[in-house]
Design an enzyme around this catalytic site. Structure first.
Site, short mmCIF file in Angstrom:
data_model
loop_
_atom_site.label_atom_id
_atom_site.label_comp_id
_atom_site.label_asym_id
_atom_site.label_seq_id
_atom_site.Cartn_x
_atom_site.Cartn_y
_atom_site.Cartn_z
N SER A 170 -0.33 -5.76 -14.63
CA SER A 170 0.54 -6.94 -14.53
C SER A 170 1.97 -6.50 -14.23
O SER A 170 2.68 -7.13 -13.42
CB SER A 170 0.47 -7.73 -15.83
N TRP A 197 2.17 -5.54 -10.67
CA TRP A 197 2.14 -6.73 -9.81
C TRP A 197 3.56 -7.21 -9.53
O TRP A 197 3.88 -7.68 -8.43
CB TRP A 197 1.34 -7.84 -10.50
N HIS A 198 4.43 -7.08 -10.55
CA HIS A 198 5.79 -7.59 -10.40
C HIS A 198 6.62 -6.80 -9.41
O HIS A 198 7.55 -7.35 -8.82
CB HIS A 198 6.50 -7.63 -11.76
N GLY A 199 6.33 -5.54 -9.26
CA GLY A 199 7.12 -4.79 -8.29
C GLY A 199 6.70 -3.35 -8.20
O GLY A 199 6.12 -2.80 -9.15
N PHE A 252 8.63 -10.69 -5.69
CA PHE A 252 7.33 -10.21 -6.17
C PHE A 252 6.22 -10.79 -5.30
O PHE A 252 5.10 -10.69 -5.55
CB PHE A 252 7.12 -10.59 -7.63
#
Lengths: 482, 357
Positions: free
Chosen positions: A319, A322-324, A482
């Site tokens: 997770s 996923w953000h960066g 993102f």
């Protein structure tokens, strides 16, 4: 196109006007054209990526539906993964991967010039990729029937209110709504517009006013310490919340005006009493996505304990990623995974401790302390999320503990005007006061049930404050990256 | 649906009404700190000003009022107290609006002359200063009222050389900014900030207070100016030579003055002259040196049609060759301190002819 732009203020009423004029049967054409236009305003050529994803998943899902065996369907599912995750990897993670491999090999005295792709990160790629993935996975698992109407499916992938920053919708929830016939419904339109007004307030008056203050500290971590870092961290906690929740509320409101119900994405996360609850309130569409498509397939909590902890940890690290494409996001995710595991491991000890000191006799105080502790933990993790690199994050954490009496001034952060700091704190208090009323009131929407004068005064004040105190210097939404 | 439109209309009317109340109860002010500091210095220390210079950074960095006053008073006994209110990036619409602010509001009771740097409209109000990308801009909040909007749009459409696409884009910027002004976007914030923080005299650098508004560009050049300085040094005078040639073309009449006349622009400038005359304040338009060929094309016909007593030119390289000397120029557009001194000397000579009439 940004929600907080003149272009959107012109675009949205035109789309709404045409939408209600268009016969039900053809509305998908209008919405699809509007959605593609909305996306192409940013960088027209990147629409190809959305089209590619749409075409592949449309045909893959039809193919999967024609195959009775899961084993046969799996190949097609992998094709969808290859296409969607391949695009995501190429545009978002390749340079990070190349850089990380290079750094790793340097430890073994292997030096070379790493290869980088000179490409812009397509806005919202993580959002629409996850939305299409949920569709193909659900079709693969026979949870939903494949959508045979290409137009509806294309709209599901690109529906403009939630295209670039969510909420990440599920096929079972959104696709059937495109077939529904929505008339102009006064209550629904007004509710949608109110939500949009509130979202703009959060974004323009709080998030965008906080941004320059937060940037000052996080872009020069060695220059600030003690209270200054603490205040900047709290400010960032509110900036990211108001920025992202503001976007989500505008998106949900915009869809509601047309009749569509998007899922709630935020539910006053800073009133959470534990990190577990925090994730039930923060970016709900993403946390449920990870729950359903990563955590549960890994085995969830129906496994031996160590495996359960492993599942939790892996889910949060992914997770974070996923953000960066940066180690800061990985650490942020890992930290949340660690919080959760620590909470599970220490649960019985904490219960005993609370009983020993008598805290359980004062449930309200206990509840309040839980909120404070959860906020502190979440805010601490935000340092990694916002810092420009891991080194900066550790500098900030180190500096945070150099607290001196001289730092306790009204200015709070040197070189930032006292007026600017306290004005934004005032708006943050308004926000939290409203959230507190919502949280503890018996009515889910307390303002709506107030008298006409109170409601109208609130609306007028909200608009006047947003116009008069908003920051209007073209600030992107943080989650666009993102 | 009718119910919705009635209520929405009612809400819009209330919001607009409150906005009007707010706008009318807030005194005239500039929302950009640096500009506020300029005005504060002028109105606090130099209330005796009777000659006001308005213009762009060319004016701000080019005219030295103290030296000019000294010359005019010493040799011609004109009793001039001038102040340089040049604002970097100011458009002609902005300067005309400022001139009106001083014409009508008696902030400078002894004011007799206003000299306005004549600039063309083509790049005024680019996206950098206003329009959809920067919804609230300090550059437009104080001047773009309905009069300013009409002048600017008419002026824009009067320019033959500007492409239609650019005209539409700039018109969009103007209208956006006008609407933003009408809705007070960002204005309350500016007002409270002003009340809370006050105005610092030094926001625009420390030098200008003692030099009656003149700013020595060499003292505190911005990053952009320093970059342009390097570029200028690299050209070794090629660019200033080209600008000198352009200025000669302009005065030889090769810019086809008759054909390119921008009637709306001329009308606006003449109207301001008339308004000044009614209040016994003389408006003089000044064409500065070092401007682009395109600007000459825009300005030439308008300049030639202005009354002789209300115009001054310091742009002809045949007459003012020193103003195009490579060493007197800081970055291709602005003067060094020595260059400014020469510019002021020429200006003093030219102004004397107008003021003695």
């Amino acid at each position: 196109m940004l929600f907080n732009s003149i272009a959107f203020i012109i675009f949205f009423p035109i789309v709404i006007f045409l939408y209600f004029l268009t016969p039900y049967k053809y509305r998908w054409i209008l919405l699809l054209a509007a959605s593609y236009y909305f996306y192409m305003c940013w960088k027209a050529e990147y629409i190809i990526l959305i089209l590619l994803s749409t075409i592949v998943d449309y045909f893959v899902s039809l193919k999967m539906a024609s195959l009775p065996e899961k084993k046969q369907r799996r190949k097609w599912l992998y094709l969808s993964f290859l296409c969607n995750l391949g695009l995501l990897f190429t545009f978002k993670y390749f340079n990070f991967f190349s850089d990380s491999v290079n750094l790793f090999l340097q430890n073994f005295n292997i030096f070379y010039e790493p290869f980088y792709l000179n490409v812009l990160l397509p806005v919202g790629i993580s959002f629409y990729t996850f939305q299409t993935l949920s569709y193909t996975i659900d079709v693969y698992n026979e949870k939903v029937e494949p959508e045979r109407h290409f137009g509806y499916f294309a709209l599901y992938v690109s529906f403009f209110p939630q295209l670039v920053a969510g909420p990440i919708e599920r096929p079972a929830r959104l696709l059937p709504q495109f077939r529904q016939k929505f008339d102009f419904d006064y209550e629904r339109v007004v509710t949608g517009l109110k939500m949009m007004a509130w979202g703009f307030f959060m974004k323009l008056v709080i998030a965008d006013r906080l941004a320059p203050i937060v940037n000052k500290v996080f872009n020069h971590p060695s220059k600030f310490e003690g209270i200054e870092v603490i205040v900047a961290t709290i400010f960032f906690s509110f900036q990211i919340f108001c920025d992202f929740a503001g976007y989500s509320i505008i998106a949900i409101g915009a869809a509601k005006v047309m009749g569509y119900d998007l899922m709630q994405n935020f539910r006053r996360p800073y009133f959470a009493t534990s990190i577990r609850e925090f994730w039930q309130r923060w970016h709900i569409s993403l946390s449920t996505w990870f729950r359903d498509y990563v955590y549960i397939p890994l085995g969830g909590n129906r496994v031996v304990k160590w495996r359960w902890y492993y599942n939790l940890f892996v889910t949060f690290v992914v997770s974070g990623l996923w953000h960066g494409a940066n180690w800061t996001f990985v650490i942020w995710g890992a930290l949340h995974g660690f919080y959760l595991i620590f909470a599970i491991v220490t649960q019985s000890f904490r219960d005993k401790f609370n009983a020993a000191i008598g805290l359980n006799k004062y449930p309200q105080l206990h509840h309040f302390l839980q909120i404070v502790v959860t906020f502190i933990l979440a805010a601490f993790a935000w340092i990694f999320f916002r810092a420009n690199n891991v080194g900066d994050a550790f500098t900030l954490i180190q500096n945070m503990f150099y607290i001196e009496v001289s730092q306790f001034t009204w200015q709070l952060i040197p070189t930032v005007d006292t007026y600017k700091i306290w004005l934004v704190i005032f708006f943050m208090l308004i926000l939290e006061l409203y959230h507190a009323i919502e949280e503890f009131s018996s009515s889910p929407t307390p303002l709506y049930s107030s008298s006409t004068i109170v409601r109208w005064t609130s609306y007028v004040l909200l608009i006047i404050i947003t116009l008069g105190f908003g920051s209007y210097t073209s600030n992107d939404f943080i989650y666009f990256q993102f | 649906m009718t119910n919705f439109f009635i209520k929405a209309g009612f809400l819009i009317i209330i919001v607009l009404f409150i906005n009007l109340l707010i706008r009318n109860s807030i005194p005239y002010f500039w929302s950009m700190d640096t500009l506020l500091s300029y005005e504060k210095v002028l109105e606090t220390y130099y209330k005796d000003t009777n000659l006001l210079f308005l213009g762009t950074s060319r004016t701000a960095n080019g005219i030295q009022p103290s030296w000019l006053d000294n010359q005019l008073n010493k040799y011609h006994n004109l009793n001039i107290n001038s102040y340089n209110l040049g604002i970097p990036g100011a458009s002609i619409g902005e300067n005309c609006a400022l001139a009106r602010e001083y014409l009508y509001n008696e902030k400078l009771p002894k004011l007799k002359y206003i000299v306005i740097e004549l600039t063309s409209v083509e790049n005024a109000l680019s996206g950098q200063f206003c329009g959809p990308k920067v919804l609230h801009s300090a550059r437009t909040t104080y001047w773009l009222d309905s009069k300013g909007l009409l002048f600017s749009i008419n002026n824009l459409f009067g320019q033959a050389q500007i492409y239609t696409k650019q005209k539409i884009k700039l018109t969009y910027n103007y209208i956006t900014s006008y609407l933003i002004n009408m809705l007070n976007i960002g204005m309350l914030d500016d007002f409270f900030k002003l009340k809370a923080l006050g105005i610092s005299e030094n926001s625009f650098g420390k030098g200008h207070k003692h030099s009656r508004g003149y700013r020595d560009v060499e003292k505190e050049p911005s990053k952009e100016m320093s970059r342009r300085k390097k570029e200028h040094l690299n050209t070794k005078g090629k660019r200033s030579n080209q600008k000198a040639k352009n200025s000669i073309l302009f005065f030889n009449g090769k810019a086809n003055a008759k054909k390119l006349k921008n009637k709306a622009f001329l009308k606006g400038l003449k109207q301001l002259i008339e308004e000044g005359e009614k209040r016994n304040i003389k408006i003089i338009y000044l064409v500065p040196p070092l401007i682009r060929l395109k600007s000459y094309e825009h300005l030439s016909s308008v300049y030639k049609a202005l009354p002789l007593t209300n115009k001054v030119q310091l742009t002809n390289a045949n007459v003012f060759p020193e103003l195009y000397e490579y060493t007197n120029i800081f970055d291709g557009t602005h003067f060094t301190k020595d260059g400014a001194h020469i510019y002021t000397k020429y200006l003093a000579n030219e102004l004397t002819k107008k003021l003695l009439r």
